[in-house]
Motif scaffolding. Structure first.
Motif, PDB file in Angstrom:
ATOM      1  N   ALA A  14       7.775  13.145   2.217  1.00  0.00           N
ATOM      2  CA  ALA A  14       6.820  12.257   1.541  1.00  0.00           C
ATOM      3  C   ALA A  14       5.902  11.578   2.554  1.00  0.00           C
ATOM      4  CB  ALA A  14       7.565  11.225   0.703  1.00  0.00           C
ATOM      5  N   LEU A  15       6.456  11.123   3.667  1.00  0.00           N
ATOM      6  CA  LEU A  15       5.625  10.492   4.697  1.00  0.00           C
ATOM      7  C   LEU A  15       4.579  11.455   5.243  1.00  0.00           C
ATOM      8  CD1 LEU A  15       8.275   8.391   6.604  1.00  0.00           C
ATOM      9  CD2 LEU A  15       6.221   7.516   5.463  1.00  0.00           C
ATOM     10  N   ALA A  16       4.956  12.711   5.447  1.00  0.00           N
ATOM     11  CA  ALA A  16       3.996  13.702   5.930  1.00  0.00           C
ATOM     12  C   ALA A  16       2.869  13.893   4.921  1.00  0.00           C
ATOM     13  CB  ALA A  16       4.707  15.024   6.211  1.00  0.00           C
ATOM     14  N   GLU A  17       3.213  13.877   3.652  1.00  0.00           N
ATOM     15  CA  GLU A  17       2.196  14.042   2.613  1.00  0.00           C
ATOM     16  C   GLU A  17       1.268  12.825   2.533  1.00  0.00           C
ATOM     17  OE1 GLU A  17       1.934  14.711  -2.208  1.00  0.00           O
ATOM     18  OE2 GLU A  17       3.751  15.326  -1.159  1.00  0.00           O
ATOM     19  N   LEU A  18       1.809  11.647   2.762  1.00  0.00           N
ATOM     20  CA  LEU A  18       1.024  10.416   2.644  1.00  0.00           C
ATOM     21  C   LEU A  18       0.033  10.227   3.779  1.00  0.00           C
ATOM     22  CD1 LEU A  18       3.832   7.981   1.514  1.00  0.00           C
ATOM     23  CD2 LEU A  18       1.938   8.839   0.132  1.00  0.00           C
ATOM     24  N   GLY A  19       0.345  10.742   4.928  1.00  0.00           N
ATOM     25  CA  GLY A  19      -0.545  10.553   6.062  1.00  0.00           C
ATOM     26  C   GLY A  19      -0.552   9.115   6.550  1.00  0.00           C
ATOM     27  N   GLU A  20      -1.676   8.671   7.077  1.00  0.00           N
ATOM     28  CA  GLU A  20      -1.784   7.351   7.706  1.00  0.00           C
ATOM     29  C   GLU A  20      -2.112   6.283   6.665  1.00  0.00           C
ATOM     30  OE1 GLU A  20      -4.651   7.926  10.821  1.00  0.00           O
ATOM     31  OE2 GLU A  20      -3.174   8.899  12.106  1.00  0.00           O
ATOM     32  N   TRP A  21      -1.108   5.868   5.908  1.00  0.00           N
ATOM     33  CA  TRP A  21      -1.294   4.881   4.839  1.00  0.00           C
ATOM     34  C   TRP A  21      -1.786   3.537   5.378  1.00  0.00           C
ATOM     35  CZ3 TRP A  21       3.480   5.480   7.030  1.00  0.00           C
ATOM     36  CH2 TRP A  21       4.119   4.311   7.429  1.00  0.00           C
ATOM     37  N   TRP A  22      -1.523   3.247   6.627  1.00  0.00           N
ATOM     38  CA  TRP A  22      -1.860   1.963   7.238  1.00  0.00           C
ATOM     39  C   TRP A  22      -3.294   1.912   7.772  1.00  0.00           C
ATOM     40  CZ3 TRP A  22       1.150   5.755   9.379  1.00  0.00           C
ATOM     41  CH2 TRP A  22       0.632   6.354  10.522  1.00  0.00           C
ATOM     42  N   HIS A  23      -3.974   3.029   7.777  1.00  0.00           N
ATOM     43  CA  HIS A  23      -5.270   3.147   8.437  1.00  0.00           C
ATOM     44  C   HIS A  23      -6.289   2.090   7.984  1.00  0.00           C
ATOM     45  CE1 HIS A  23      -8.233   5.180  10.861  1.00  0.00           C
ATOM     46  NE2 HIS A  23      -9.055   5.211   9.830  1.00  0.00           N
ATOM     47  N   ALA A  24      -6.237   1.674   6.739  1.00  0.00           N
ATOM     48  CA  ALA A  24      -7.198   0.697   6.222  1.00  0.00           C
ATOM     49  C   ALA A  24      -6.907  -0.729   6.690  1.00  0.00           C
ATOM     50  CB  ALA A  24      -7.221   0.743   4.699  1.00  0.00           C
ATOM     51  N   GLY A  25      -5.806  -0.930   7.390  1.00  0.00           N
ATOM     52  CA  GLY A  25      -5.449  -2.262   7.871  1.00  0.00           C
ATOM     53  C   GLY A  25      -4.276  -2.849   7.108  1.00  0.00           C
ATOM     54  N   PRO A  26      -3.929  -4.082   7.397  1.00  0.00           N
ATOM     55  CA  PRO A  26      -2.750  -4.695   6.772  1.00  0.00           C
ATOM     56  C   PRO A  26      -2.839  -4.693   5.250  1.00  0.00           C
ATOM     57  CG  PRO A  26      -3.564  -6.064   8.565  1.00  0.00           C
ATOM     58  CD  PRO A  26      -4.577  -4.983   8.343  1.00  0.00           C
ATOM     59  N   CYS A  27      -1.681  -4.486   4.626  1.00  0.00           N
ATOM     60  CA  CYS A  27      -1.612  -4.455   3.164  1.00  0.00           C
ATOM     61  C   CYS A  27      -1.558  -5.841   2.559  1.00  0.00           C
ATOM     62  CB  CYS A  27      -0.403  -3.651   2.709  1.00  0.00           C
ATOM     63  SG  CYS A  27       1.188  -4.421   3.118  1.00  0.00           S
ATOM     64  N   ALA A  28      -1.291  -6.854   3.377  1.00  0.00           N
ATOM     65  CA  ALA A  28      -1.154  -8.219   2.877  1.00  0.00           C
ATOM     66  C   ALA A  28      -1.677  -9.194   3.934  1.00  0.00           C
ATOM     67  CB  ALA A  28       0.302  -8.527   2.567  1.00  0.00           C
ATOM     68  N   ARG A  29      -2.070 -10.320   3.476  1.00  0.00           N
ATOM     69  CA  ARG A  29      -2.511 -11.404   4.350  1.00  0.00           C
ATOM     70  C   ARG A  29      -1.604 -12.605   4.076  1.00  0.00           C
ATOM     71  NH1 ARG A  29      -5.558  -8.561   7.543  1.00  0.00           N
ATOM     72  NH2 ARG A  29      -7.346  -7.580   6.592  1.00  0.00           N
ATOM     73  N   PRO A  30      -0.494 -12.677   4.795  1.00  0.00           N
ATOM     74  CA  PRO A  30       0.440 -13.783   4.541  1.00  0.00           C
ATOM     75  C   PRO A  30      -0.195 -15.137   4.849  1.00  0.00           C
ATOM     76  CG  PRO A  30       1.252 -12.353   6.299  1.00  0.00           C
ATOM     77  CD  PRO A  30      -0.053 -11.798   5.834  1.00  0.00           C
ATOM     78  N   ARG A  47       0.840  -1.201   0.000  1.00  0.00           N
ATOM     79  CA  ARG A  47       0.000   0.000   0.000  1.00  0.00           C
ATOM     80  C   ARG A  47       0.876   1.253   0.000  1.00  0.00           C
ATOM     81  NH1 ARG A  47      -3.232  -0.786   4.381  1.00  0.00           N
ATOM     82  NH2 ARG A  47      -4.654  -1.949   3.080  1.00  0.00           N
ATOM     83  N   LEU A  48       1.899   1.257   0.814  1.00  0.00           N
ATOM     84  CA  LEU A  48       2.801   2.409   0.866  1.00  0.00           C
ATOM     85  C   LEU A  48       3.544   2.567  -0.463  1.00  0.00           C
ATOM     86  CD1 LEU A  48       3.975   4.713   2.504  1.00  0.00           C
ATOM     87  CD2 LEU A  48       5.530   3.072   3.576  1.00  0.00           C
ATOM     88  N   ASN A  49       3.991   1.461  -1.039  1.00  0.00           N
ATOM     89  CA  ASN A  49       4.653   1.520  -2.348  1.00  0.00           C
ATOM     90  C   ASN A  49       3.748   2.170  -3.387  1.00  0.00           C
ATOM     91  OD1 ASN A  49       7.363   0.501  -2.464  1.00  0.00           O
ATOM     92  ND2 ASN A  49       6.561  -1.474  -1.823  1.00  0.00           N
ATOM     93  N   SER A  50       2.487   1.787  -3.398  1.00  0.00           N
ATOM     94  CA  SER A  50       1.537   2.330  -4.360  1.00  0.00           C
ATOM     95  C   SER A  50       1.318   3.826  -4.156  1.00  0.00           C
ATOM     96  CB  SER A  50       0.208   1.585  -4.240  1.00  0.00           C
ATOM     97  OG  SER A  50      -0.751   2.143  -5.106  1.00  0.00           O
ATOM     98  N   ARG A  51       1.164   4.231  -2.917  1.00  0.00           N
ATOM     99  CA  ARG A  51       0.933   5.653  -2.635  1.00  0.00           C
ATOM    100  C   ARG A  51       2.151   6.487  -3.001  1.00  0.00           C
ATOM    101  NH1 ARG A  51      -2.574   6.427   2.265  1.00  0.00           N
ATOM    102  NH2 ARG A  51      -2.377   8.601   1.692  1.00  0.00           N
ATOM    103  N   ILE A  52       3.346   5.974  -2.742  1.00  0.00           N
ATOM    104  CA  ILE A  52       4.562   6.701  -3.125  1.00  0.00           C
ATOM    105  C   ILE A  52       4.663   6.777  -4.645  1.00  0.00           C
ATOM    106  CG2 ILE A  52       7.086   6.668  -3.090  1.00  0.00           C
ATOM    107  CD1 ILE A  52       6.796   5.343  -0.282  1.00  0.00           C
ATOM    108  N   ASN A  69      16.313  11.639   6.812  1.00  0.00           N
ATOM    109  CA  ASN A  69      16.182  11.818   5.366  1.00  0.00           C
ATOM    110  C   ASN A  69      15.056  12.825   5.115  1.00  0.00           C
ATOM    111  OD1 ASN A  69      15.383  11.467   2.563  1.00  0.00           O
ATOM    112  ND2 ASN A  69      16.784   9.721   2.570  1.00  0.00           N
ATOM    113  N   PRO A  70      15.426  14.056   4.736  1.00  0.00           N
ATOM    114  CA  PRO A  70      14.405  15.102   4.634  1.00  0.00           C
ATOM    115  C   PRO A  70      13.325  14.808   3.598  1.00  0.00           C
ATOM    116  CG  PRO A  70      16.477  15.851   3.668  1.00  0.00           C
ATOM    117  CD  PRO A  70      16.765  14.553   4.350  1.00  0.00           C
ATOM    118  N   PHE A  71      13.678  14.198   2.481  1.00  0.00           N
ATOM    119  CA  PHE A  71      12.674  13.918   1.464  1.00  0.00           C
ATOM    120  C   PHE A  71      11.803  12.729   1.851  1.00  0.00           C
ATOM    121  CE2 PHE A  71      15.813  16.254  -1.226  1.00  0.00           C
ATOM    122  CZ  PHE A  71      15.028  17.385  -1.389  1.00  0.00           C
ATOM    123  N   GLY A  72      12.355  11.784   2.558  1.00  0.00           N
ATOM    124  CA  GLY A  72      11.542  10.695   3.092  1.00  0.00           C
ATOM    125  C   GLY A  72      10.540  11.214   4.097  1.00  0.00           C
ATOM    126  N   ASP A  73      11.012  12.082   5.000  1.00  0.00           N
ATOM    127  CA  ASP A  73      10.110  12.692   5.988  1.00  0.00           C
ATOM    128  C   ASP A  73       8.997  13.487   5.302  1.00  0.00           C
ATOM    129  OD1 ASP A  73      11.713  11.682   8.028  1.00  0.00           O
ATOM    130  OD2 ASP A  73      12.671  13.607   8.470  1.00  0.00           O
TER     131      ASP A  73
END
Length: 176
Positions: A155-171, A70-75, A149-153
């Protein structure tokens, strides 16, 4: 015992449950994983630390590898909007930002070289002169923490709570 496709390439630093989660996130077996460098608030790995060389000896300068699908997709969306070009342009105009990005590059190299020196000053993601891959910057920011890492920080601020919908995978559960 032959390793399963989900755990092949995993060093003792990552357990089989995390290996299965990473394989589910990536859709393939991970390579040269040393350990989990960051966990998503849902509990799954979101960043793994990889060895400076793959199992066959090939140099692999990407120390921190983003696994959360999910994070990969949003980035990817941010990258598609041209943000990397904008960030690179800002490096030329903002000496403080350029110095912070240089420090991120230096920290990345020091961490990687502490595992195994590759004999090169190439890190990953275009550091320190350009932003080539926001995935690397975000992975570094998550693994190292805020302020590294200023650009990582950013991008993360822009993305917000990417995890909010729950786990991205079901292993899948693994035997043994």
């Amino acid at each position: 015992m032959t390793p399963s496709p989900e755990t092949r390439g995993i060093s003792p630093g990552i357990d089989t449950a995390d290996a299965a989660a990473v394989a589910a996130q990536l859709g393939r077996a991970p390579r040269a994983v040393c350990g989990v460098a960051h966990r998503c608030p849902c509990g799954l790995p979101s960043v793994v630390q990889t060895a400076p060389r793959l199992e066959d000896g090939t140099p692999f300068p990407t120390l921190y590898y983003l696994t959360c699908s999910r994070l990969n997709s949003r980035i990817g969306g941010i990258e598609a909007d041209g943000r990397m070009r904008e960030m690179t342009e800002r490096l030329a105009d903002d000496p403080e930002l350029a110095a912070a990005y240089q420090r991120a590059h230096d920290a990345y190299l020091a961490e990687r070289d502490a595992i195994e020196p590759l004999g090169t000053d190439v890190s990953a993601g275009g550091m320190p002169s350009r932003v080539k891959c926001l995935h690397v910057c975000v992975a570094h920011a998550l693994a190292a923490g805020p302020g590294v890492n200023p650009f990582g920080d950013e991008a993360l601020a822009e993305l917000g709570e990417w995890w909010h919908a729950g786990p991205c995978a079901r292993p899948q559960a693994t035997d043994g």
